[in-house]
Write an enzyme that holds these catalytic residues in place. Structure first.
Site, PDB file in Angstrom:
ATOM      1  N   VAL A  62      31.466  39.295  33.241  1.00  0.00           N
ATOM      2  CA  VAL A  62      32.495  39.564  32.229  1.00  0.00           C
ATOM      3  C   VAL A  62      32.006  39.105  30.849  1.00  0.00           C
ATOM      4  O   VAL A  62      32.115  39.840  29.858  1.00  0.00           O
ATOM      5  CB  VAL A  62      33.840  38.891  32.600  1.00  0.00           C
ATOM      6  CG1 VAL A  62      34.868  39.120  31.505  1.00  0.00           C
ATOM      7  CG2 VAL A  62      34.365  39.439  33.925  1.00  0.00           C
ATOM      8  N   GLU A  89      45.455  37.229  28.278  1.00  0.00           N
ATOM      9  CA  GLU A  89      45.836  38.513  28.892  1.00  0.00           C
ATOM     10  C   GLU A  89      44.967  38.842  30.107  1.00  0.00           C
ATOM     11  O   GLU A  89      45.445  39.357  31.121  1.00  0.00           O
ATOM     12  CB  GLU A  89      45.714  39.630  27.843  1.00  0.00           C
ATOM     13  CG  GLU A  89      46.105  41.000  28.334  1.00  0.00           C
ATOM     14  CD  GLU A  89      47.562  41.097  28.748  1.00  0.00           C
ATOM     15  OE1 GLU A  89      48.453  40.950  27.910  1.00  0.00           O
ATOM     16  OE2 GLU A  89      47.811  41.322  29.951  1.00  0.00           O
ATOM     17  N   GLY A 119      43.218  42.045  35.207  1.00  0.00           N
ATOM     18  CA  GLY A 119      42.082  42.654  34.497  1.00  0.00           C
ATOM     19  C   GLY A 119      42.510  43.423  33.258  1.00  0.00           C
ATOM     20  O   GLY A 119      43.018  42.854  32.292  1.00  0.00           O
ATOM     21  N   ILE A 153      44.940  45.579  32.930  1.00  0.00           N
ATOM     22  CA  ILE A 153      46.349  46.011  32.880  1.00  0.00           C
ATOM     23  C   ILE A 153      47.128  45.077  31.946  1.00  0.00           C
ATOM     24  O   ILE A 153      47.113  43.864  32.157  1.00  0.00           O
ATOM     25  CB  ILE A 153      47.009  45.964  34.281  1.00  0.00           C
ATOM     26  CG1 ILE A 153      46.127  46.657  35.320  1.00  0.00           C
ATOM     27  CG2 ILE A 153      48.396  46.567  34.241  1.00  0.00           C
ATOM     28  CD1 ILE A 153      46.594  46.444  36.755  1.00  0.00           C
ATOM     29  N   GLU A 181      33.730  38.447  46.744  1.00  0.00           N
ATOM     30  CA  GLU A 181      32.602  37.547  46.537  1.00  0.00           C
ATOM     31  C   GLU A 181      32.124  37.077  47.906  1.00  0.00           C
ATOM     32  O   GLU A 181      32.845  37.189  48.887  1.00  0.00           O
ATOM     33  CB  GLU A 181      33.062  36.361  45.693  1.00  0.00           C
ATOM     34  CG  GLU A 181      33.346  36.811  44.274  1.00  0.00           C
ATOM     35  CD  GLU A 181      34.338  35.927  43.572  1.00  0.00           C
ATOM     36  OE1 GLU A 181      34.273  34.709  43.770  1.00  0.00           O
ATOM     37  OE2 GLU A 181      35.167  36.464  42.835  1.00  0.00           O
ATOM     38  N   LYS A 197      47.725  34.079  39.926  1.00  0.00           N
ATOM     39  CA  LYS A 197      48.197  35.120  39.013  1.00  0.00           C
ATOM     40  C   LYS A 197      49.731  35.193  39.026  1.00  0.00           C
ATOM     41  O   LYS A 197      50.357  35.385  37.987  1.00  0.00           O
ATOM     42  CB  LYS A 197      47.584  36.468  39.406  1.00  0.00           C
ATOM     43  CG  LYS A 197      46.064  36.493  39.206  1.00  0.00           C
ATOM     44  CD  LYS A 197      45.448  37.708  39.881  1.00  0.00           C
ATOM     45  CE  LYS A 197      43.945  37.786  39.687  1.00  0.00           C
ATOM     46  NZ  LYS A 197      43.311  38.790  40.547  1.00  0.00           N
ATOM     47  N   GLY A 247      36.898  43.632  37.343  1.00  0.00           N
ATOM     48  CA  GLY A 247      35.692  44.346  36.910  1.00  0.00           C
ATOM     49  C   GLY A 247      35.409  44.063  35.453  1.00  0.00           C
ATOM     50  O   GLY A 247      36.339  43.854  34.663  1.00  0.00           O
TER      51      GLY A 247
HETATM   52  N1  HSE Z   1      38.897  38.497  42.961  1.00  0.00           N
HETATM   53  C1  HSE Z   1      39.806  39.191  42.097  1.00  0.00           C
HETATM   54  C2  HSE Z   1      40.324  40.449  42.815  1.00  0.00           C
HETATM   55  C3  HSE Z   1      39.116  39.560  40.826  1.00  0.00           C
HETATM   56  O1  HSE Z   1      39.780  40.831  43.855  1.00  0.00           O
HETATM   57  O2  HSE Z   1      41.271  41.025  42.354  1.00  0.00           O
HETATM   58  C4  HSE Z   1      39.868  39.428  39.547  1.00  0.00           C
HETATM   59  O3  HSE Z   1      40.752  38.399  39.429  1.00  0.00           O
END
Ligand code: HSE
Length: 433
Positions: free
Chosen positions: A16, A133, A138, A140, A194, A209, A306
């Site tokens: 990023v 934000e 991401g 949105i 990951e 989130k 992404g």
């Molecule tokens: N690991 C997160 C996902 C990436 O899969 O949505 C972004 O926060």
């Protein structure tokens, strides 16, 4: 007084960070045109290992520093972008930058979920802003709508798919009948998950989130530990098959509800009706439905992760910070209610889907119904799915009427102790949205 040259410092050159550096450099003219000031990427704070990355080779050497002092003591830097992720040392870096009266932009969900209100108020006390934000969803737009566009509403609830990795896995399990391990492997091969995907799989990422969104929506601090989370690793391809037969899809939903002075915040797999909007959000896509009392349901969807999508949100925040630099304005801080209570998940009432392996003999269903009845759980339907003549066992699916979380937990413990119950494979909440 309009500042003609705004200087930006970036911390981190991961996927990023690298993308944001590219956007700031390649779109310098467009961004400067939008703010009326030149926006200059002055310094990038990196780890020594980052200096070997292709992007680092391509950019002017004097842009990079590995020294904290050199970076934070640079009085010319107006805006710091933090993109290293994780709580440590990102929290300290953000605090240090705010302490030196620099506006901060971050995509760090963990830091904002755990320390957001404290840092927002600290920024305000320092006369600067903190923007985040990109920490949720991401590319949105979610934070700005919650902070501004929906502000006149009393927010009743949020229903969200906010983890792309798990949504990809569930889509593959539902559409292609893959089992969990295979779907996870695919997600890893495609670079979605990951290699240590615990935060995604166990719902921790989504809980961070949700805590951020719920805090802004309900104006009450919802901490990550207030959000109940349950992951998707115990789901089985059979659950998807049965869900489909019953008219449902299985999704990992993040749900926050507010009523009276009570807040529910939870992340867990759910059965949702196949024809609902969220049931049809597939693959790595994210979607968030917010219900305001004035606005009604508002739905946001798009790419939740992404480098490209995230750089869109980060750069827009940089532009907001530029306007603050020019107009000497700042965020006003955040005032949170202390009156609201978080409802424990044991007290939450939903319908349930349960899949059990039982002895295939007379009187067994009656015993199970009796235990459920003793816990005040009413059965809505029972379907016997498979029977194994050799072992004389059967698989049954039970759908319940709305029941208390702790009643289900206690009933499952009691059912497991029955000799006729071989296994309780799954219990999944059913959500009516
Ligand atoms: N690991 C997160 C996902 C990436 O899969 O949505 C972004 O926060």
């Amino acid at each position: 007084m309009v500042k003609n040259n705004i200087k930006v410092g970036l911390i981190g050159l991961g996927v990023v960070g690298g993308q944001v550096a590219k956007v700031l450099l390649e779109r310098a003219d467009m961004l400067s045109h939008q703010t009326g000031s030149e926006i200059e990427l002055k310094k990038i704070k990196v780890l020594p290992a980052d200096l070997g990355k292709p992007l680092a080779q391509f950019l002017p050497e004097q842009l990079f520093t590995t020294s904290d002092e050199e970076f934070f003591d640079d009085n010319e830097i107006d805006i710091v972008i933090e993109l290293i992720g994780g709580e440590t040392p990102a929290y300290d870096y953000i605090k240090q930058a705010l302490g030196k009266n620099k506006h901060v932009v971050t995509a760090n969900k963990e830091v904002i979920a755990k320390h957001g209100p404290e840092l927002i108020n600290y920024a305000a006390s320092q006369g600067v802003s903190l923007y985040f934000e990109a920490s949720v969803g991401g590319g949105i737009p979610l934070i700005a709508p919650l902070e501004r566009d929906l502000k006149a509403n009393y927010i009743n609830g949020i229903h969200a798919i906010i983890n792309g990795t798990t949504n990809y896995i569930l889509t593959r399990m539902g559409d292609d009948g893959l089992d969990f391990d295979m779907a996870l492997k695919q997600a890893q091969e495609l670079g979605y998950a990951e290699s240590n995907s615990k935060n995604d799989i166990e719902g921790i990422d989504a809980a961070y989130k949700l805590a951020i969104m719920a805090t802004l929506a309900f104006q009450c601090q919802v901490k990550p530990e207030d959000v109940f989370h349950e992951g998707i690793s115990s789901l089985n391809a059979r659950d998807f098959k049965y869900a489909k037969e019953l008219g449902y899809a299985i999704k990992l939903l993040a749900i926050a509800l507010q009523y009276d002075n009570t807040i529910e915040a939870r992340v867990h797999p759910v059965f949702i009706k196949q024809d609902s909007f969220l049931a049809n959000v597939n693959g790595v896509f994210n979607a968030v439905s917010i219900e305001g009392d004035l606005s009604g349901h508002v739905i946001f969807s798009g790419q939740g992760a992404g480098p490209l999508a995230t750089s869109s949100a980060v750069t827009a925040d940089v532009l907001r910070a530029c306007r603050d630099v020019q107009s000497s304005t700042r965020n006003r801080g955040i005032i949170l209610s202390t009156q609201k209570v978080i409802k424990p998940v044991s007290q939450i009432i939903t319908r349930y889907y349960m899949r059990l392996n039982i002895n295939d003999s007379s009187g067994v269903l009656a015993k199970i119904a009796e235990v459920l009845g003793q816990h005040d759980i009413s059965i809505s339907s029972v379907i016997q799915k498979e029977t194994d003549d050799l072992s004389k066992t059967a698989e049954i699916v039970i759908m319940t009427h709305p029941a208390l979380g702790n009643a289900i937990e206690n009933a499952i413990a009691e059912l497991k102790s029955l000799e006729v119950v071989k296994d309780i494979n799954t219990a999944i909440r059913v959500e009516e949205i």
